[in-house]
Write an enzyme that holds these catalytic residues in place. Structure first.
Site, short mmCIF file in Angstrom:
data_model
loop_
_atom_site.label_atom_id
_atom_site.label_comp_id
_atom_site.label_asym_id
_atom_site.label_seq_id
_atom_site.Cartn_x
_atom_site.Cartn_y
_atom_site.Cartn_z
N ASP A 483 -31.88 13.41 36.92
CA ASP A 483 -32.88 12.63 37.66
C ASP A 483 -32.30 11.89 38.85
OD1 ASP A 483 -35.35 13.00 36.50
OD2 ASP A 483 -35.01 11.52 34.94
C1 BGC Z 1 -33.99 11.13 31.39
C2 BGC Z 1 -33.88 12.62 31.44
C3 BGC Z 1 -32.84 13.02 32.45
C4 BGC Z 1 -31.54 12.32 32.21
C5 BGC Z 1 -30.51 12.62 33.26
C6 BGC Z 1 -32.64 10.52 31.16
O1 BGC Z 1 -32.74 9.14 31.22
O2 BGC Z 1 -34.87 10.77 30.35
O3 BGC Z 1 -35.11 13.18 31.77
O4 BGC Z 1 -32.69 14.41 32.36
O5 BGC Z 1 -31.73 10.93 32.15
O6 BGC Z 1 -30.80 12.06 34.48
#
Ligand code: BGC
Length: 811
Positions: A483
């Site tokens: 993200d």
């Molecule tokens: C989110 C995921 C994401 C991950 C890496 C997590 O906090 O819930 O959707 O893939 O972070 O960024």
């Protein structure tokens, strides 16, 4: 240092020192009604949605930490204490908190009085039951004053923390015998109220917070408790609470039990009122009556235990290492259920108002849960697919109460669609039920725009091939799984979110991770098409998968590892050419899992590079070298201090991708070594450093560049739970559901002599005895079912209702 110990027979973690390095929590409730509870009875309760239906108030980021919960106060001749140590914090003579499967039992004693509180949410019940047992172990008669305490939240947890100009005037309660009702806004648009009752006459009560606690006091010293006298207040606005007052006389050796019920009721419009302004209490009374004796409570607890006995009998390993066994057989599966229920909404790190159910998160969570209750997984798959659009894209998140896509967060995270293939195929392999593929499922929750679920999968697959960039690699969109890798965002404004802000147009940033993901789930899609006779579609899809493999080999390989992405300007990310962030875990994980270039030695090289550059004593970091300055063209990833979160933290969610990658080339020693490093039970001895619960995975352990390497954060709600469960059970222990049976393909340390897995699968039980006489890491030499040899390594589906003995010889 440890703060307790595992009790595997009872499936509990027993905390013996209340001053844990962080609140160590548990979850109560399995379907609609949930509570979070810490080892000192902090936490809160909600119905379905932690944002829109919060029953009790909780203040995140409070000082001190974890203030507010389900508190009991005992006034024993002027000595005031709480069974969970907090909030009063009187030094106890003994303290023990047992977190079990959907229940928590907290016991404290002081001056010869023992108070034990059992907290749980009975199955199929919209209420939390609290059984309080008071025992007089002293030689004199004890005259105790017991006060209960919960603080109501005015339903919408976000508004409750912000809109004081309204909220201080809206609070309303009703008092009826031993039941205290909370009915704020029931008069107008709400069809629900809450209640808190006890199965004994009370000698007083309070429902106004300031009267109970005192305006200048804290939870630790409510004036009513100190004075030993309730004020019998009826709240009008301000902050409504519910507190019962009970006088308890105990002879030496005597015990008394009290059952408190904290519940939620919904009424039909026509049935809301008993008479003008008096709520209809019928359902509340029915609920209270179900738990009004200790015998009824014990029966409900026995039912809950039986529910977990059943769920935890589906996959059982006996390995000889109790830490491995308790992780696989108890706590990892338990955490998978919790993440399935909560997604990323409510924990001590997720405030319940920030994030609902994530599209990618929920699909992945399902893989750790589907064997437990396939029917709930099936329902969830449709909820998720209903937030998809016709072109395969989807909302990134949706609210559990409304099941609608969350507009504020939007979409365009281009990995999202593919995870639907993972969850759907996992469900079919587990259950053998293909019928979900033919169900009509709406797009964007609009029934008039429905297609079969299979068409949703096709849309997911096509979304990738319809959105490729200049190198033929998938466009990343706002971000892929990471993200925080926001390649089209270019944010200079601290007031905007990296995930949701307007992206720069014309962005052509591409993701090698999505490419690897596409190869893995594209192949699964091909296999599924073949299973259901869609051979033309299978052939079409296979061509696209093959094309992507070529593209990765050509544009996704850096010489010693896979590149991570191409940025907005077409420059490599995760390449030796880069100054920082030369190598990233995600593309190594997905491309090795996909076996891309395995014949050319690419997989092995990539995994060797991971070992050399990313491995640490606490797990594998996400990238290296960590970013030490802000790269506007990379986005949020470079905002984190080095070693934390996505910037070179040990992001536990993606360690299993490497673990599975290692199993692709048969390196069981490495796979297990990586698995152990982040497995909570193996970190129990370093609880002081690890900080969070030693019985569940955390999202992140601080990486080697951090100030305190090895310190964990964000426990409980993380894809780590499902992925580690998937990796250990299906790839290391290697017992894996397939369309036509149970595949056995372990990849283990060479010095393991063997192990046993009992697996219930499609109505039969398989006791699988795996032996490793030749000290290999991978390979099945022979497999027999009830003594009969079976060719290959798939146990065929046997008639239901029986137990079969399977012997597997590795070699
Ligand atoms: C989110 C995921 C994401 C991950 C890496 C997590 O906090 O819930 O959707 O893939 O972070 O960024």
């Amino acid at each position: 240092m440890k703060y307790g110990h595992f009790d595997d027979n009872r499936r509990e973690y027993v905390i013996t020192n209340p001053r844990t390095p962080w609140p160590w929590i548990n979850y109560l409730g399995n379907e609609d009604f949930f509570s979070l509870i810490s080892n000192t009875a902090g936490g809160y309760t909600f119905y379905k949605d932690a944002k829109f239906r919060r029953l009790t108030r909780y203040r995140y980021n409070n000082v001190p930490m974890d203030n507010g919960g389900k508190y009991f106060y005992i006034n024993d001749g002027g000595t005031i204490w709480s069974p969970g140590w907090k909030p009063v914090k009187t030094e106890l003579d003994s303290y023990e908190c047992r977190h079990g499967m959907s229940y928590t039992n907290i016991k404290g004693s002081k001056n010869g009085v023992e108070a034990e509180v059992l907290f749980f949410v009975p199955l199929k019940t919209w209420a939390e039951v609290q059984k309080v047992k008071l025992t007089n172990n002293s030689k004199e008669v004890k005259k105790l004053k017991l006060f209960s305490f919960v603080e109501w939240c005015l339903w919408n947890a976000e508004d409750d923390m912000a809109n004081f100009q309204r909220n201080f005037s809206t609070g309303e309660v009703e008092i009826d015998g031993s039941t205290l009702y909370h009915k704020t806004e029931y008069k107008e648009r709400r069809n629900h109220y809450a209640f808190y009752s006890v199965n004994a006459p009370i000698q007083g009560y309070d429902t106004d917070r300031e009267s109970f606690i005192g305006l200048y006091n804290e939870f630790s010293e409510p004036q009513v408790v100190t004075e030993g006298k309730p004020r019998n207040t009826e709240a009008h606005g301000w902050s409504p609470i519910a507190s019962h007052y009970i006088e308890v006389e105990l002879k030496p050796g005597e015990s008394k039990d009290f059952v408190f019920v904290l519940g939620y009721v919904e009424n039909e419009e026509e049935e809301k009122w008993e008479k003008k302004l008096v709520i209809n209490k019928k359902k509340a009374k029915e609920c209270i009556a179900k738990f009004d004796t200790v015998a009824k409570v014990e029966a409900a607890l026995a039912e809950l235990r039986a529910y977990w006995d059943n769920l935890l009998s589906i996959y059982v390993v006996e390995s000889g290492d109790e830490r491995l066994d308790r992780t696989v057989n108890i706590w990892n599966q338990y955490q998978c259920m919790v993440t399935f229920n909560m997604s990323r909404s409510a924990s001590f790190f997720e405030s319940g108002i920030g994030r609902g159910m994530g599209f990618r998160d929920s699909n992945q969570d399902l893989v750790g849960f589907v064997h437990q209750i396939p029917s709930r997984a099936r329902e969830r798959i449709f909820d998720i697919a209903s937030t998809q659009f016709e072109d395969g894209g989807c909302y990134h998140q949706y609210q559990p109460l409304t099941k609608r896509g969350n507009n504020a967060v939007g979409g365009n995270f281009n990995d999202d669609p593919l995870w639907l293939i993972l969850s759907t195929t996992a469900y079919i392999k587990e259950s053998g039920d293909y019928t979900l593929l033919d169900e009509m499922v709406p797009f964007d929750n609009d029934e008039t725009r429905s297609k079969t679920h299979f068409e949703h999968l096709k849309a997911s697959f096509d979304h990738v091939i319809n959105n490729v960039g200049p190198h033929g690699l998938p466009l990343i969109g706002r971000a892929d799984w990471n993200d925080c890798l926001n390649l089209n965002c270019f944010s200079k404004n601290p007031n905007e979110s990296f995930q949701t802000t307007e992206n720069k147009t014309g962005g052509t940033a591409e993701s090698v991770m999505i490419a690897g993901l596409f190869v893995v789930y594209g192949r699964d899609y091909v296999e599924l098409c073949k299973q259901i006779g869609k051979n033309d579609e299978a052939a079409r899809a296979q061509k696209e998968v093959d094309k992507m493999i070529d593209t990765i080999k050509k544009h996704g390989w850096d010489g010693d590892w896979y590149i991570r992405a191409y940025d907005y300007f077409g420059r490599k990310i995760g390449s030796n050419e880069c100054e920082e962030g030369k190598i990233f875990i995600e593309s190594q994980g997905w491309c090795t899992m996909a076996g891309i270039g395995v014949e050319e030695g690419m997989v092995e090289k990539s995994l060797n590079a991971v070992k050399e550059r990313l491995d640490t004593p606490h797990g594998i970091v996400l990238n290296n070298p960590a970013f030490t300055k802000y790269y506007i063209e990379y986005g949020e990833i470079s905002t984190y201090p080095a070693g934390y979160k996505e910037n070179a933290g040990i992001f536990c969610h993606n360690n299993p991708w490497i673990i599975i990658g290692e199993t692709v080339i048969g390196r069981g020693n490495n796979a297990y070594d990586y698995w152990k490093k982040i497995a909570p039970a193996f970190r129990e001895e370093i609880s002081d450093l690890n900080k969070v619960e030693p019985y569940v995975y955390a999202q992140m352990i601080a990486g080697k560049d951090a100030f305190k390497p090895g310190e964990s954060k964000n426990s409980w709600l993380t894809g780590t739970a499902a992925w580690n469960y998937y990796a250990i059970t299906q790839f290391i222990l290697g017992v894996k559901p397939a369309y036509n049976g149970l595949e056995v393909n372990p990849c283990i340390p060479a010095d393991w002599k063997g192990f046993k897995v009992t697996r219930k699968f499609r109505g039969a039980t398989y006791v699988i005895d795996i032996k490793n006489p030749n000290k290999v890491q991978k390979g099945v030499k022979s497999l027999t079912v009830d003594g009969k040899a079976v060719a290959g390594n798939i146990i065929p589906i046997m008639p239901e209702g029986k137990t079969y003995n399977v012997e597997v010889i590795m070699g």
